[in-house]
Write an enzyme that holds these catalytic residues in place. Structure first.
Site, PDB file in Angstrom:
ATOM      1  N   HIS A   8      -2.721   3.074  -4.749  1.00 16.52           N
ATOM      2  CA  HIS A   8      -2.136   2.569  -3.499  1.00 16.52           C
ATOM      3  C   HIS A   8      -0.720   2.038  -3.726  1.00 16.52           C
ATOM      4  O   HIS A   8      -0.326   1.005  -3.177  1.00 16.52           O
ATOM      5  CB  HIS A   8      -3.035   1.485  -2.871  1.00 16.52           C
ATOM      6  CG  HIS A   8      -4.308   2.041  -2.287  1.00 16.52           C
ATOM      7  ND1 HIS A   8      -4.326   2.815  -1.147  1.00 16.52           N
ATOM      8  CD2 HIS A   8      -5.597   1.956  -2.695  1.00 16.52           C
ATOM      9  CE1 HIS A   8      -5.573   3.168  -0.873  1.00 16.52           C
ATOM     10  NE2 HIS A   8      -6.359   2.663  -1.804  1.00 16.52           N
TER      11      HIS A   8
ATOM     12  N   ASP B  19       0.855  -1.190   0.000  1.00 15.94           N
ATOM     13  CA  ASP B  19       0.000   0.000   0.000  1.00 15.94           C
ATOM     14  C   ASP B  19       0.887   1.236   0.000  1.00 15.94           C
ATOM     15  O   ASP B  19       2.119   1.134  -0.028  1.00 15.94           O
ATOM     16  CB  ASP B  19      -0.981  -0.016   1.194  1.00 15.94           C
ATOM     17  CG  ASP B  19      -2.341   0.560   0.788  1.00 15.94           C
ATOM     18  OD1 ASP B  19      -2.360   1.721   0.313  1.00 15.94           O
ATOM     19  OD2 ASP B  19      -3.350  -0.133   0.913  1.00 15.94           O
TER      20      ASP B  19
ATOM     21  N   GLU C  81      -9.738   2.640  -5.513  1.00 15.18           N
ATOM     22  CA  GLU C  81      -9.313   3.989  -5.125  1.00 15.18           C
ATOM     23  C   GLU C  81      -8.087   4.467  -5.906  1.00 15.18           C
ATOM     24  O   GLU C  81      -7.084   4.871  -5.321  1.00 15.18           O
ATOM     25  CB  GLU C  81      -9.017   4.015  -3.614  1.00 15.18           C
ATOM     26  CG  GLU C  81     -10.242   3.657  -2.793  1.00 15.18           C
ATOM     27  CD  GLU C  81      -9.986   3.615  -1.285  1.00 15.18           C
ATOM     28  OE1 GLU C  81     -10.871   4.028  -0.543  1.00 15.18           O
ATOM     29  OE2 GLU C  81      -8.894   3.167  -0.864  1.00 15.18           O
TER      30      GLU C  81
HETATM   31  C1  ACM Z   1     -11.009  -0.696   0.121  1.00 17.40           C
HETATM   32  O1  ACM Z   1     -11.521  -0.718   1.252  1.00 17.40           O
HETATM   33  N1  ACM Z   1     -10.377   0.380  -0.313  1.00 17.40           N
HETATM   34  C2  ACM Z   1     -11.086  -1.850  -0.740  1.00 17.40           C
END
Ligand code: ACM
Length: 542
Positions: A277, A204, A340
């Site tokens: 991420h 991440d 995201e």
């Molecule tokens: C997530 O909770 N961003 C998959």
């Protein structure tokens, strides 16, 4: 005389009120209390009589079993923990306290088992060693550790199998990582409650946690952040602690986790989240971004505009990483994230815009679809399948991609209608990092509220799906993001008892869901957590 768990309460009334004499409930009658099993078996009937263990507990295993020794070890552990008596292999003609019999049956659910306790012994039958394994987990909850051997066990008969094939928990080891021993302990606990999938979130913005030999700076640079935000950012926290944080799992350690999980009939699905991420990777390899950088491993939580650029170097990087990841993790699924990922940088990137034009794509979301389809082709060429968060639907995923629905159930509904397989993991019912109570005393957690009852009410198959569409719902998963969970004890506090509720949702028949019954069975499991020194959230006073 037979009693099932639905007739037992009326039996108790009958006894209390004189309809049945208490003597009828002596040695030859069924026990007054059904065992407190979580997840509730598909069917359980109490029989007359009791089983009394021998001074030495004799075990017989019959049938062809690749992991005979592991099953024997587990059987010994369960029996020894229960009664603290020696365990031995049964002789051909002698007494058998516990018989484990595997008999292949192509028509049976491979995770199913039957468990019969009678005066003359305990018998667990299953079509596979996984079924025997689950039968032993159930027996552990009946012959509870430290049981009174002179009381023995109630005679009963269980026929059990899971409602869903996919019963998962996700652990984020990127925001905060956990020691290998803590992950093993979590796998042990997952196995007890019949979870079969451990989704391991390994990368991440705030840290890259898996050694990749071809890209050594992922370990030396991407695994370290120079400090961490203090407190809850939803309350406006911005101050940093000034303490470097980091670490990574070596490939040998990751393999150790895979093997440990496999021995507990759990598959480990690795997640390499892309194209968003990825800031930690960009800190080490800024040439993978659309802008020159430099980048720093994130020191706060949230979403970054800096994502992988869809360039040839990026695909070479991803393929190099996934090559090593697939060599470590034999799972059918490789999780490629997809959540995201803002399109800001791609909107401004000549390279990204050129691809959009060249490929005739509608916009940057379609470009993300193109990006992930390309990654999927690579994964599929290695005999694996991708699974991604529900944003992958926005880019037109390949038909073989499986969708993990997290922003509610809608993504999963849409995906199932399109013919994708789906794992339901909605924030509304399955985000175990959400707060368990609104009390000010609750330890740090992400703002939204997810009490135990709501997890218990999770229904992974939405009513609006046809039977054919519903068949695409493989199961469900609880997610544990660790922004605010620094220690294994913090993680356990969020997992228990909510993962017990989830275990029952994913294993037990829908029609047997019973909140009050679950509450009655819960204390025995919490006592077991106490015995194992596992942290959990205490139940609220009624
Ligand atoms: C997530 O909770 N961003 C998959």
């Amino acid at each position: 005389m037979r009693f099932d768990r639905r007739t037992l309460p009326s039996l108790l009334v009958a006894v209390c009120c004189g309809a049945i004499s208490p003597r009828a409930l002596a040695e030859d009658a069924p026990t007054a209390t059904t065992p407190a099993i979580i997840p509730l078996p598909a069917s359980m009937e109490m029989d007359a009589g009791r089983f009394h263990p021998g001074k030495t507990l004799h075990v017989a295993i019959t049938g062809k079993l690749a992991d005979r020794r592991a099953i024997a070890t587990l059987a010994n552990e369960v029996l020894r923990d229960a009664w603290h008596r020696p365990v031995a292999t049964a002789s051909a003609k002698g007494r058998v306290d516990l018989r484990l019999a595997v008999a292949p049956d192509a028509a049976a659910n491979p995770e199913s088992y039957s468990l019969r306790i009678a005066r003359d012994g305990i018998v667990i039958r299953a079509p596979t060693s996984t079924g025997l394994f689950y039968g032993l987990q159930t027996l552990r909850q009946i012959a509870t550790p430290g049981s009174d051997a002179s009381a023995g066990l109630p005679a009963l008969h269980i026929a059990d199998q899971p409602r869903f094939h996919y019963r998962g928990l996700m652990l984020d080891s990127a925001r905060h990582m956990q020691p290998i021993a803590a992950i093993k302990q979590q796998l042990d606990l997952m196995a007890r409650y019949k979870f079969n999938t451990f989704h391991w979130h390994l990368t991440d913005d705030q840290g890259w946690r898996i050694e990749i030999k071809r890209f050594p700076k992922l370990a030396s640079i991407s695994s370290m952040r120079k400090e961490t935000v203090i407190g809850n950012i939803s309350n406006g926290a911005t101050a940093r602690d000034g303490i470097p944080y980091g670490g990574y799992y070596t490939q040998a350690q990751a393999r150790e986790i895979v093997a440990y999980a496999r021995a507990r009939h759990i598959t480990v699905i690795p997640e390499i989240d892309m194209p968003g991420h990825m800031v930690a990777a960009l800190a080490a390899y800024p040439e993978l971004a659309c802008t020159p950088g430099p980048f720093e491993v994130y020191t706060t939580w949230g979403i970054s505009d800096d994502v992988l650029c869809p360039s040839p170097q990026t695909f070479a990087f991803i393929e190099g990483v996934l090559d090593e990841v697939m060599a470590i993790f034999p799972s059918h699924y490789i999780h490629v994230g997809g959540d995201e990922a803002p399109t800001t940088r791609w909107k401004q990137s000549a390279l990204a815009q050129d691809i959009i034009r060249r490929e005739g794509l509608k916009d940057e979301h379609a470009l993300q679809g193109w990006f992930l389809r390309r990654v999927e082709g690579f994964v599929r060429a290695h005999g694996r399948t991708i699974i991604g968060w529900d944003e992958i639907l926005e880019g037109g995923p390949s038909p073989t991609a499986t969708v993990m629905s997290w922003r509610g159930m809608q993504g999963g509904i849409e995906a199932a209608r399109l013919g994708h397989d789906v794992v339901m993991s909605p924030t509304s019912h399955a985000y175990l990092d959400y707060c368990q109570s609104k009390a000010k005393t609750e330890p740090p957690c992400i703002g939204s509220f997810l009490p135990l009852r709501k997890v218990y009410d999770f229904e992974p198959v939405p009513d609006e799906l046809t039977a054919d569409q519903a068949a695409h719902i493989l199961g469900g998963q609880g997610n544990l993001w660790t922004e605010y969970l620094k220690t294994p004890q913090d993680v356990q506090y969020m997992l228990f008892p909510r993962s017990f509720a989830l275990a029952e949702v994913l294993w037990s028949p829908k029609q047997s869901r019973d909140w009050n019954g679950f509450l009655l069975r819960l204390p025995a499991q919490l006592a077991e957590l106490d015995r194992l020194h596992v942290n959990y959230r205490r139940l609220d006073a009624p």
